[in-house]
Motif scaffolding. Sequence first.
Motif, mmCIF file in Angstrom:
data_model
loop_
_atom_site.group_PDB
_atom_site.id
_atom_site.type_symbol
_atom_site.label_atom_id
_atom_site.label_comp_id
_atom_site.label_asym_id
_atom_site.label_seq_id
_atom_site.Cartn_x
_atom_site.Cartn_y
_atom_site.Cartn_z
ATOM 1 N N TYR A 141 0.853 -1.236 -0.197
ATOM 2 C CA TYR A 141 -0.064 -0.054 -0.052
ATOM 3 C C TYR A 141 0.913 1.530 0.057
ATOM 4 N N THR A 142 0.215 2.306 -0.516
ATOM 5 C CA THR A 142 0.919 3.651 -0.690
ATOM 6 C C THR A 142 0.795 4.447 0.782
ATOM 7 N N ARG A 143 1.422 5.333 0.905
ATOM 8 C CA ARG A 143 1.318 6.437 2.056
ATOM 9 C C ARG A 143 -0.256 6.867 1.996
ATOM 10 N N GLY A 144 -0.738 6.889 3.522
ATOM 11 C CA GLY A 144 -2.026 7.586 3.569
ATOM 12 C C GLY A 144 -3.049 6.689 3.530
ATOM 13 N N GLU A 163 6.298 2.515 -2.197
ATOM 14 C CA GLU A 163 6.199 3.673 -3.309
ATOM 15 C C GLU A 163 5.393 3.154 -4.430
ATOM 16 N N PHE A 164 4.603 4.193 -5.068
ATOM 17 C CA PHE A 164 3.635 3.532 -6.116
ATOM 18 C C PHE A 164 4.415 2.588 -7.149
ATOM 19 N N ALA A 165 5.652 3.134 -7.461
ATOM 20 C CA ALA A 165 6.151 2.091 -8.641
ATOM 21 C C ALA A 165 6.430 0.680 -8.193
ATOM 22 N N GLU A 166 6.404 0.494 -6.982
ATOM 23 C CA GLU A 166 6.446 -0.844 -6.409
ATOM 24 C C GLU A 166 5.222 -1.781 -6.310
ATOM 25 N N LEU A 167 4.068 -1.045 -6.508
ATOM 26 C CA LEU A 167 2.710 -1.751 -6.870
ATOM 27 C C LEU A 167 2.696 -2.358 -8.096
ATOM 28 N N LEU A 168 3.179 -2.110 -9.186
ATOM 29 C CA LEU A 168 3.325 -2.438 -10.507
ATOM 30 C C LEU A 168 4.001 -3.595 -10.760
ATOM 31 N N ASP A 169 3.668 -4.437 -11.857
ATOM 32 C CA ASP A 169 4.155 -5.764 -12.390
ATOM 33 C C ASP A 169 3.986 -6.859 -11.281
ATOM 34 N N HIS A 170 3.122 -6.901 -10.426
ATOM 35 C CA HIS A 170 2.887 -7.930 -9.468
ATOM 36 C C HIS A 170 1.705 -8.550 -10.052
ATOM 37 N N ARG A 171 1.326 -10.053 -9.904
ATOM 38 C CA ARG A 171 -0.076 -10.674 -10.162
ATOM 39 C C ARG A 171 -0.897 -10.398 -8.855
#
Length: 280
Positions: free
Chosen positions: A135-138, A151-159
Amino acid sequence: MADLDTPPSSATRSTDAPWLVALDVDGTIMHEDETIDEQVAVAVAAAVARGHLVTLATGRSWATTAPVLEHLGLEPEYVVCANGAITMRRDPTAPGGYVREHVETFDPTAVLERIRGFLPAGKFMVELPDGFRLYTRGMVEWNLDNAREVEFAELLDHRATRVVVTSLEHGLDEFFGIVDQMGLHHVSYAIGWTAWLDIAPDGVNKATALERVRGWLDLPADRVIAVGDGRNDLEMFSWAGAAGRSVAMGQAPDEVRAAADEVTGSIDDAGLAAVLDSLP
């Protein structure tokens, strides 16, 4: 639409099978403060004692669904979580007593990037197939056990099995308009009570999972009943109401109550208890 004083006729229903009872959790069983009325707990136990197959169909993750089962003393064969993306099966040999029987995943990268273009200040959460969440901050209004801030970028490219987006600085009507502008495709989504968006794999919802469960249990379609209060229950109402019963809680939004065949009392009136007591 009927109320619970005039339930649908059972003259043509199957009478030799139990009912599959699919219950939403938040706003149906459980109050916002996570309490459950004793009247509701007693009605759930009584329905089980009469032989009905009472289960949960919720947007919650398995981690936050399991304690609800424990509170109610329920041990159904199958439990639907993450708005249909995860179906758990009872297995007494497994840690916690359940295993993941069916899991639907998708790559959320494209939809996350598109939504962020419309909601640059939005808060995001991605649920992974094993139940862990990023999850992202907040994102403070959600249960964040078994989760990590990224960080937002770490949400990407996961199943993922589920994505949640919140933008609580927007009013609900404004949020509806923004979501409409997004033109979301190739995913299933529902808008919550406030400005939050719940996203699942394309074509996946509570109804698709429950129909699979009904098949596994070999129950007739006219012996299903679904009770809920949210927009993520609309498909479930359509599924149950096709041959069985669909019931909206009294405090549900107008469009949700209109989609159900019956309306019961609000959660503050323990409306679910009346539904369960209406079963044979």
